[in-house]
Scaffold this motif. Structure first.
Motif, short mmCIF file in Angstrom:
data_model
loop_
_atom_site.label_atom_id
_atom_site.label_comp_id
_atom_site.label_asym_id
_atom_site.label_seq_id
_atom_site.Cartn_x
_atom_site.Cartn_y
_atom_site.Cartn_z
N ILE A 155 0.88 -1.18 0.00
CA ILE A 155 0.00 0.00 0.00
C ILE A 155 0.91 1.23 0.00
O ILE A 155 1.64 1.46 0.97
CB ILE A 155 -0.92 0.00 1.24
N ASN A 156 0.87 1.96 -1.10
CA ASN A 156 1.87 3.02 -1.27
C ASN A 156 1.31 4.41 -1.09
O ASN A 156 0.12 4.65 -1.27
CB ASN A 156 2.51 2.88 -2.66
N ALA A 157 2.22 5.34 -0.80
CA ALA A 157 1.84 6.74 -0.61
C ALA A 157 1.82 7.46 -1.96
O ALA A 157 2.31 6.94 -2.96
CB ALA A 157 2.85 7.41 0.33
N PHE A 158 1.28 8.66 -1.94
CA PHE A 158 1.14 9.41 -3.19
C PHE A 158 2.46 10.00 -3.69
O PHE A 158 2.58 10.35 -4.85
CB PHE A 158 0.13 10.55 -3.01
N LYS A 182 -1.01 -1.49 -4.38
CA LYS A 182 -2.13 -0.57 -4.19
C LYS A 182 -1.53 0.84 -4.13
O LYS A 182 -1.01 1.27 -3.10
CB LYS A 182 -2.86 -0.94 -2.89
N ALA A 184 -1.45 5.04 -4.09
CA ALA A 184 -2.33 6.07 -3.53
C ALA A 184 -3.14 6.66 -4.69
O ALA A 184 -2.59 6.89 -5.78
CB ALA A 184 -1.51 7.15 -2.85
N GLY A 185 -4.40 6.91 -4.46
CA GLY A 185 -5.29 7.37 -5.52
C GLY A 185 -4.75 8.56 -6.27
O GLY A 185 -4.70 8.56 -7.52
N SER A 234 -0.08 7.79 5.96
CA SER A 234 -0.28 8.58 7.18
C SER A 234 -0.27 7.68 8.41
O SER A 234 -0.62 6.49 8.35
CB SER A 234 -1.61 9.33 7.10
N THR A 237 -3.79 6.10 9.04
CA THR A 237 -4.11 4.87 8.30
C THR A 237 -3.27 3.71 8.83
O THR A 237 -3.75 2.58 8.97
CB THR A 237 -3.87 5.05 6.78
N ALA A 258 5.15 5.40 8.38
CA ALA A 258 4.30 6.59 8.46
C ALA A 258 5.20 7.80 8.70
O ALA A 258 6.31 7.82 8.22
CB ALA A 258 3.28 6.41 9.54
N CYS A 296 9.40 11.13 2.70
CA CYS A 296 9.47 10.51 4.02
C CYS A 296 10.83 10.73 4.67
O CYS A 296 10.96 10.60 5.88
CB CYS A 296 9.17 9.02 3.91
N GLN A 343 -3.95 18.39 -0.09
CA GLN A 343 -2.69 18.16 0.62
C GLN A 343 -2.13 19.49 1.14
O GLN A 343 -1.60 19.56 2.24
CB GLN A 343 -1.69 17.43 -0.30
P1 NDP Z 1 -3.03 7.78 3.54
O1 NDP Z 1 -2.63 7.05 4.75
O2 NDP Z 1 -4.38 8.33 3.47
O3 NDP Z 1 -2.83 6.88 2.25
C1 NDP Z 1 -1.72 6.05 2.04
C2 NDP Z 1 -2.13 4.82 1.28
O4 NDP Z 1 -3.03 4.05 2.09
C3 NDP Z 1 -2.90 5.12 0.02
O5 NDP Z 1 -2.57 4.16 -0.95
C4 NDP Z 1 -4.33 4.98 0.46
O6 NDP Z 1 -5.20 4.72 -0.59
C5 NDP Z 1 -4.24 3.79 1.39
N1 NDP Z 1 -5.30 3.67 2.35
C6 NDP Z 1 -6.01 4.65 2.95
N2 NDP Z 1 -6.90 4.12 3.81
C7 NDP Z 1 -6.73 2.77 3.75
C8 NDP Z 1 -7.36 1.66 4.40
N3 NDP Z 1 -8.32 1.84 5.28
N4 NDP Z 1 -6.97 0.41 4.09
C9 NDP Z 1 -5.99 0.20 3.20
N5 NDP Z 1 -5.37 1.22 2.55
C10 NDP Z 1 -5.73 2.48 2.83
O7 NDP Z 1 -1.97 8.88 3.33
P2 NDP Z 1 -1.90 9.99 2.19
O8 NDP Z 1 -1.20 9.42 1.03
O9 NDP Z 1 -3.20 10.63 1.95
O10 NDP Z 1 -0.97 11.01 2.90
C11 NDP Z 1 -1.46 11.69 4.03
C12 NDP Z 1 -0.34 12.03 4.99
O11 NDP Z 1 0.45 10.88 5.28
C13 NDP Z 1 0.66 13.00 4.46
O12 NDP Z 1 0.22 14.29 4.57
C14 NDP Z 1 1.83 12.72 5.35
O13 NDP Z 1 1.73 13.38 6.56
C15 NDP Z 1 1.76 11.25 5.56
N6 NDP Z 1 2.69 10.53 4.67
C16 NDP Z 1 3.86 10.13 5.19
C17 NDP Z 1 4.77 9.48 4.40
C18 NDP Z 1 6.03 9.01 4.98
O14 NDP Z 1 6.63 8.12 4.43
N7 NDP Z 1 6.53 9.58 6.04
C19 NDP Z 1 4.53 9.21 2.99
C20 NDP Z 1 3.26 9.70 2.54
C21 NDP Z 1 2.37 10.29 3.36
P3 NDP Z 1 -6.06 5.91 -1.25
O15 NDP Z 1 -5.11 6.91 -1.75
O16 NDP Z 1 -6.79 5.21 -2.32
O17 NDP Z 1 -6.93 6.43 -0.14
#
Ligand code: NDP
Length: 680
Positions: A155-158, A182, A184-185, A234, A237, A258, A296, A343
């Protein structure tokens, strides 16, 4: 209208029936693609990975898997322009895109190379030496790593739609675990483009990769104890996933990456006129602005001695003032857009929270001058520098996932270490110092809190890859808040996806199970010297038992004179007699090994092409003059090299004396021709 993004499930592309929601270009707000929450059947995808992908992958040896990764990377390189164009739309400029796209392909190349060099051309990895468990040698143990019959759900970040996928996929693939990716959308259109090219290449074994776009409903519901979830995103999540019953009590291995509040420490030795001062300032600004701070590994906490706080803050402000913000595809732009307007709102909220205990010293979270784009429709933001009040808590707890850093002061090295630890576990920390005592104290103090630590000074700066660059050969991941994962890290990351098991049994059983000759198991001494056998004829356990040879004083004298190694133990009787270990003249260890080679070698041209080294050489018993030695050499491991006409043979060598005592043990490494049956 833009197309709705498709998932790749059970070997075909799945198109959702609805029109989905728009995904906006980070620079312009225009729709790039559409995404639906209605995805394919996740349970069926998991089943397909386990029943088709896993078995297909595990038919291949580590080397074959590694070769596929290399070919896939080469194939993807041909479509870089396509990926770059899409990457700009995520707000990433050229520099950022290189990190994501080229960095992703580099990770595949690197894992491919590591896989071929450091893993055997088989499907089992031995871990550590044989553990003798009994006096008679009939009961021994060997730790091994085997592939799990499960699936890796990633499950990857954006922020890194390409690299983020490949850094997790590469070690899982090598480990024999099929992946369900999976993305990020928000930036999934770029991941989809890359996966399309991977699938169409035909290089990936069926079922080894599936892609789930848009929906994450029920993703963990079908997982069990042989499955791994790698999550980046995040903390909220991450916490949700940690609470999933299949993680809490179902045995699913979960790695959460995270928020990581990475720090960079300026050493107390550094003065404003030192080169390290400039290096520090440049590095902080680079880490704030690459990917607009959505990284990150970015530096969130700028830890400086109190006496230097003013100078560092001013220098950072000067540099930040020169950062040009604007359209990602504009070559003059230093910092692109955040990924989305949402964001940007998140980052603004985080900055507001940070300001409860920090003063804003540079930038305006609400406004920024923008080059080549419209500041209203694009997700642009100014770099933001804050300065924390003494004792501030927020900078150690709140991750503003954008171009935001906070200057925090310390008075002693111990305090700097304590502040670093308040991040509760980070992916990376850096220290800029030219003082070796400071380096030792800080690094050993902060290391338990970090996955990676960079020490930067005038000597390594030019070639340093920098604070924020995870490298495929080094551990990425970190303890505590950083999630405990081991993404990448070379072969460590591969093993992280496998199961380690201690196998106990007789030496012959262990040889049969591991395909690696185990000390104490059967040796086969035949009429044909094993050096006359090519790889198609040679078998594990084939052995040479040499004739005996006396080691005379003349041999020792000759060797001393010939090589120049006239160490007293080989030449001075009186001094050698006084040596508590020898009590008299002894043969050089290298003489013993050289004589052993003379005893086991078969000299005529044949399939053995070269001797490329020895491993684990130990001299166990001194060889006195007139001792009689012989050697037993046994084929221990046979590794055909793919795409070469030869392979590696590792031989177990034991030199014994007239009393049967082992005087030297080692592995001899040779290259041997494959022969007709194993060409290709
Ligand atoms: P999210 O946690 O919302 O999303 C990360 C991934 O998890 C996406 O692929 C998302 O899918 C998926 N996801 C969300 N909810 C679920 C669930 N219930 N079950 C399974 N998968 C899920 O983070 P964001 O990408 O929106 O980023 C938000 C914040 O996270 C950032 O502002 C930052 O603070 C932090 N972040 C930290 C990182 C790090 O490595 N330190 C990297 C990226 C973000 P979908 O997009 O489809 O919702």
């Amino acid at each position: 209208m833009s197309e709705v993004l498709e998932s790749y499930a059970q070997g075909s592309w799945f198109a959702p029936a609805d029109e989905g929601a728009p995904l906006a270009d980070a620079n312009t707000g225009e729709t790039v693609a559409r995404i639906s929450k209605n995805g394919p059947d996740v349970a069926a995808m998991v089943g397909y990975a386990r029943e088709v992908g896993g078995p297909e992958l595990r038919k291949l040896t580590f080397h074959q898997r590694a070769n596929i990764l290399k070919e896939v990377a080469k194939h993807l390189m041909g479509y870089k322009d396509e990926f770059y164009a899409l990457s700009y739309r995520t707000g990433a400029n050229k520099r950022d895109t290189m990190v994501d796209v080229d960095g992703g392909f580099g990770t595949l190349f690197s894992f491919s190379s590591k896989g071929r060099r450091e893993l055997p051309n088989s499907t089992v990895i031995l871990d550590g030496p044989l553990e003798p468990l009994s006096k008679g040698g009939t009961f021994v143990a060997q730790h091994v790593y085997t592939s799990r019959p499960g699936v890796a759900v990633q499950i990857n970040a954006f922020n890194f739609p390409v690299w983020g996928m490949l850094e997790k996929l590469a070690p899982a693939f090598l480990a024999g675990l099929p992946s369900i990716v999976k993305p990020a959308g928000q930036t999934s259109y770029l991941t989809v483009a890359v996966v399309k090219r991977m699938v169409e290449s035909g290089l990936m074994p069926e079922g080894s990769i599936q892609l789930l776009v848009g929906s994450h409903r029920g993703l963990l519901d079908n997982l069990g104890p042989q499955d791994i979830v790698g999550f980046t995103g995040s903390a909220a999540t991450g916490a949700l996933l940690r609470d999933h019953p299949n993680v809490v009590s179902g045995g699913v291995q979960l790695n959460v990456e995270a928020d990581s509040l990475n720090c960079s420490i300026l050493g107390p030795d550094v003065k404003a006129e030192d080169p390290e001062f400039d290096l520090y300032v440049k590095q902080v600004v680079a880490e704030m602005t690459v990917k607009a701070g959505q990284k990150c590994t970015a530096i969130r906490r700028v830890l400086v001695p109190s006496s230097m706080a003013e100078a560092v803050t001013e220098a950072l402000k000067d540099r930040l003032a020169k950062v040009v913000v604007g359209a990602a595809d504009n070559p003059d732009v230093r910092m692109g857009a955040l990924v989305s307007l949402d964001q940007r709102e998140e980052v603004r909220k985080a900055v507001k929270a940070l300001r409860t205990s920090s003063e804003l010293v540079f930038g305006d979270p609400e406004q920024v001058e923008v080059l080549g784009a419209d500041a209203e429709t694009g997700a642009f933001m100014s770099p933001i520098l804050l300065r924390a009040e003494p004792g501030a808590k927020e900078p150690h707890d709140i991750e503003a996932f954008g171009p935001v850093s906070t200057v925090i002061t310390y008075d002693t090295v111990a305090e700097a270490v304590e502040l670093a630890a308040r991040g509760q576990g980070s992916l990376v920390g850096s220290l800029v110092t030219n003082d070796e005592d400071v380096a030792r104290e800080v690094v050993l103090g902060v290391a338990p809190w970090h996955g990676r630590v960079l020490v930067l000074n005038r000597d390594d700066a030019k070639e340093s890859t920098g604070h924020g660059s995870p490298l495929p050969v080094l551990v990425h991941g970190g303890p505590g808040r950083a999630g405990g994962g081991e993404e990448m890290g070379g072969v460590r990351g591969v093993k992280h996806h496998m199961q380690r098991t201690a196998i106990q049994g007789s030496p012959d059983m262990l040889t049969a199970i591991t395909g690696h000759w185990t000390t104490g198991s059967r040796r086969s001494v035949g009429d044909v010297h094993p050096f006359r056998k090519d790889l198609s004829q040679l078998r594990i356990g084939d052995t040479i038992e040499s004739v005996e040879r006396a080691v005379t004083r003349a041999d020792i004298d000759h060797f001393a004179e010939f090589t120049g190694d006239t160490f007293y133990a080989h030449t001075d009787e009186e001094a050698a007699a006084a040596n508590p270990l020898f009590g008299g003249i002894v043969a050089h260890g290298y003489l013993v090994v050289s004589l052993a080679a003379g005893l086991f070698v078969d000299p005529a041209p044949g399939p053995v092409l070269a001797n490329f080294g020895v491993d684990n050489l130990r001299f166990l018993t001194p060889v006195k003059e007139d001792a009689v030695i012989k050697v037993t050499l046994t084929a221990k491991q046979i590794t055909p090299r793919t795409n070469a006409e030869y392979g590696e043979v590792r031989w177990d060598a034991v030199v014994t004396d007239q009393d049967g005592e082992a005087v030297a043990t080692y592995d001899v490494l040779t290259l041997v021709a494959k022969g007709t049956e194993q060409q290709g």
